[in-house]
Design an enzyme around this catalytic site. Structure first.
Site, PDB file in Angstrom:
ATOM      1  N   ASP A   1       0.861  -1.192   0.000  1.00  0.00           N
ATOM      2  CA  ASP A   1       0.000   0.000   0.000  1.00  0.00           C
ATOM      3  C   ASP A   1       0.895   1.239   0.000  1.00  0.00           C
ATOM      4  O   ASP A   1       1.835   1.338   0.788  1.00  0.00           O
ATOM      5  CB  ASP A   1      -0.881  -0.049   1.271  1.00  0.00           C
ATOM      6  CG  ASP A   1      -1.883   1.084   1.349  1.00  0.00           C
ATOM      7  OD1 ASP A   1      -3.079   0.797   1.531  1.00  0.00           O
ATOM      8  OD2 ASP A   1      -1.476   2.257   1.254  1.00  0.00           O
TER       9      ASP A   1
ATOM     10  N   ASP B   1      -4.191   2.391  -4.825  1.00  0.00           N
ATOM     11  CA  ASP B   1      -2.824   2.410  -4.310  1.00  0.00           C
ATOM     12  C   ASP B   1      -2.511   1.203  -3.437  1.00  0.00           C
ATOM     13  O   ASP B   1      -1.574   1.229  -2.660  1.00  0.00           O
ATOM     14  CB  ASP B   1      -2.558   3.706  -3.533  1.00  0.00           C
ATOM     15  CG  ASP B   1      -3.147   3.674  -2.122  1.00  0.00           C
ATOM     16  OD1 ASP B   1      -4.187   3.028  -1.936  1.00  0.00           O
ATOM     17  OD2 ASP B   1      -2.549   4.273  -1.229  1.00  0.00           O
ATOM     18  N   GLU B   2      -3.288   0.130  -3.567  1.00  0.00           N
ATOM     19  CA  GLU B   2      -2.945  -1.065  -2.787  1.00  0.00           C
ATOM     20  C   GLU B   2      -3.263  -2.327  -3.575  1.00  0.00           C
ATOM     21  O   GLU B   2      -4.124  -2.320  -4.451  1.00  0.00           O
ATOM     22  CB  GLU B   2      -3.661  -1.084  -1.439  1.00  0.00           C
ATOM     23  CG  GLU B   2      -5.157  -1.134  -1.535  1.00  0.00           C
ATOM     24  CD  GLU B   2      -5.817  -1.260  -0.165  1.00  0.00           C
ATOM     25  OE1 GLU B   2      -5.589  -2.262   0.517  1.00  0.00           O
ATOM     26  OE2 GLU B   2      -6.573  -0.347   0.191  1.00  0.00           O
TER      27      GLU B   2
HETATM   28  N1  DCP Z   1      -8.718   8.867  -0.426  1.00  0.00           N
HETATM   29  C1  DCP Z   1      -9.714   9.837  -0.561  1.00  0.00           C
HETATM   30  N2  DCP Z   1     -10.626  10.028   0.443  1.00  0.00           N
HETATM   31  C2  DCP Z   1     -10.584   9.261   1.582  1.00  0.00           C
HETATM   32  C3  DCP Z   1      -9.598   8.272   1.722  1.00  0.00           C
HETATM   33  C4  DCP Z   1      -8.671   8.105   0.685  1.00  0.00           C
HETATM   34  O1  DCP Z   1      -9.758  10.521  -1.591  1.00  0.00           O
HETATM   35  N3  DCP Z   1     -11.474   9.471   2.569  1.00  0.00           N
HETATM   36  C5  DCP Z   1      -7.715   8.746  -1.510  1.00  0.00           C
HETATM   37  C6  DCP Z   1      -6.524   9.601  -1.160  1.00  0.00           C
HETATM   38  C7  DCP Z   1      -5.484   8.653  -0.678  1.00  0.00           C
HETATM   39  C8  DCP Z   1      -5.802   7.385  -1.451  1.00  0.00           C
HETATM   40  O2  DCP Z   1      -7.226   7.406  -1.619  1.00  0.00           O
HETATM   41  O3  DCP Z   1      -4.172   9.127  -0.921  1.00  0.00           O
HETATM   42  C9  DCP Z   1      -5.386   6.125  -0.754  1.00  0.00           C
HETATM   43  O4  DCP Z   1      -6.079   5.988   0.473  1.00  0.00           O
HETATM   44  P1  DCP Z   1      -5.371   5.428   1.767  1.00  0.00           P
HETATM   45  O5  DCP Z   1      -6.464   5.135   2.746  1.00  0.00           O
HETATM   46  O6  DCP Z   1      -4.457   4.319   1.408  1.00  0.00           O
HETATM   47  O7  DCP Z   1      -4.577   6.687   2.348  1.00  0.00           O
HETATM   48  P2  DCP Z   1      -3.145   7.267   2.017  1.00  0.00           P
HETATM   49  O8  DCP Z   1      -2.468   6.497   0.932  1.00  0.00           O
HETATM   50  O9  DCP Z   1      -3.292   8.728   1.761  1.00  0.00           O
HETATM   51  O10 DCP Z   1      -2.381   7.104   3.382  1.00  0.00           O
HETATM   52  P3  DCP Z   1      -1.747   5.799   4.072  1.00  0.00           P
HETATM   53  O11 DCP Z   1      -0.290   6.081   4.172  1.00  0.00           O
HETATM   54  O12 DCP Z   1      -2.400   5.707   5.407  1.00  0.00           O
HETATM   55  O13 DCP Z   1      -2.065   4.609   3.196  1.00  0.00           O
HETATM   56 CA    CA Z   2      -2.256   4.240   0.981  1.00  0.00          CA
END
Ligand code: DCP
Ligand code: CA
Length: 406
Positions: free
Chosen positions: A9, A104-105
């Protein structure tokens, strides 16, 4: 032989893409989601921003209050989609047993790959290395004998982490963690469990199956198995989508029928383009409206014949919209359109009536131009007025939120 599954991820995905493009943003509290004076929520927050309590889903105004020096970025979905594609392409180089689980995962079945890479751990490190080198993005990986434990492990190792749970250690690894860490446990389930005095995954795994069934129905048994580290789910490419939808929130609530129709047309074209890209046709069109008081309605219509033309999607959506507007006078906050009951086209070309055939040829020509020059390179008269309402990116209008602007 126990399986070896990698869950990988990307860390702070949207933010990291921005940081890779603009290194000045590195090491700073950065938020993607929009300007704080605009409505909307945090989509992604850098780990520096998270130190101030910022997190995804939080209103931008709250985020800016908690961390006034955070840098707020609008974001651009096409950019993230491109990064996602390149990320998945790297993963596919390592194992054909690949299951994307979001932008992204992904899960990789790495069973038997030890001989190629030395160990699953080495393989995961190589993947992380290539993602860093080629995309400039940090990733976290979890390795275990099942998908659920691998996912918990990657989450726990963030950011830039790698955590392997050895075969046989699954249960003891999960046991001390709070129940909220278990995939499948949302806010509501967490509250229910807390009410029952269950706080850790270990306690959850020891609950009597009957009690779990009473509170969670059939999912109770799945939760109990997950909590004990048992998960037989295969790593498999996801089934084809059952529906396609596009929606957006307006910067300001609106009653303007022309703007509503134009936005509906635009969103319908975006959904139609994706429908055709998948080579599908739809039998059902759904309109979604959220009013200024947050009440939300959906209205659907089933078509006598499946379609993939922008005109048919819009015509049906427009009928539903007109009916809804005549019944309800509240201002509209969000509008969306979806197509469902998807099927492969089965008709013979010569059975089409000529107006449908013309529509289909037109859509095909438009899709081609858009693919080459961007979505707004060619527009129907109706959507042109959106120029004054939504900012444009290289690939279409930038709608709120970026995650839904495809
Ligand atoms: N996303 C979004 N709204 C949300 C959650 C996520 O638009 N409520 C989008 C933005 C994130 C992407 O999806 O960058 C991936 O979600 P993740 O939950 O994997 O969050 P991140 O990658 O940002 O952070 P982490 O390092 O916790 O994985
Ligand atoms: Ca992520």
């Amino acid at each position: 032989m126990t399986r070896r599954i990698i869950h990988i991820d990307l860390d702070a995905f949207f933010v990291s893409v921005e940081q890779a493009e603009n290194p000045e943003l590195k090491g700073k509290p950065v938020v993607v989601g929009g300007r704080p004076e605009r409505r909307g929520v945090v989509a992604s927050a850098s780990y520096e921003a998270r130190a101030f309590g910022l997190k995804a889903g939080m209103p931008l105004a709250t985020a800016s209050r908690l961390c006034p020096r955070a840098i707020f970025i609008e974001g651009s979905f096409p950019k993230y989609r491109e990064a996602s594609k390149r990320f998945m392409a790297i993963l596919a180089d390592f194992s054909p047993f690949l299951e994307p689980a979001g932008l992204d995962e992904a899960y990789l079945d790495a069973t038997g790959f030890e001989s190629i890479y030395g160990s699953t751990r080495e393989m995961a490190l190589k993947i992380k290395g290539r993602v860093k080198e080629e995309l400039g993005l940090g990733a976290s990986a979890g390795i275990s004998s099942s998908k659920v434990v691998a996912k918990v492990a990657s989450e726990l190792s963030k950011p830039d982490g790698l955590l392997e749970v050895a075969a046989g250690d699954e249960r003891s690894f999960l046991a001390p963690l709070p129940v909220a860490k278990l995939p499948g446990i949302g806010k509501k389930a967490e509250q229910t469990l807390t009410g029952l005095g269950i706080n850790t995954i270990g306690e959850l795994s020891a609950m009597p199956p009957d009690t779990l069934k009473r509170h969670f129905g059939a999912s109770g048994e799945v939760l109990r198995r997950f909590a004990s580290g048992t998960d037989g789910r295969e790593v498999a490419p996801p089934a084809a989508a059952r529906s396609i939808s596009r929606e957006t929130t307006f910067g300001k609530d609106t009653r303007n029928p022309t703007l509503l129709k134009a936005t509906l047309r635009y969103l319908g074209e975006r959904a139609g383009a994706e429908l055709r890209r998948q080579g599908k046709e739809a039998r059902c069109i759904t309109l979604k409206l959220r009013y200024d008081d947050f009440t939300t309605i959906t209205r659907s219509q089933t078509l006598s014949q499946a379609t993939d033309t922008d005109q048919a999607i819009f015509d049906t959506g427009l009928r539903l919209l007109k009916k809804a507007l005549s019944r309800e006078k509240k201002a509209v906050r969000l509008i969306g359109i979806g197509v469902s009951r998807l099927a492969e086209p089965r008709r013979q070309l010569d059975m089409l009536d000529s107006s449908t055939a013309r529509q289909e040829q037109l859509d095909k020509a438009i899709d081609h131009i858009r693919h080459k020059y961007g979505f707004t390179a060619i527009q129907t008269g109706r959507t042109l007025l959106l120029k004054d309402v939504f900012p444009e990116s290289g690939d279409g209008y930038m709608l709120q939120t970026p995650g839904l602007s495809r």
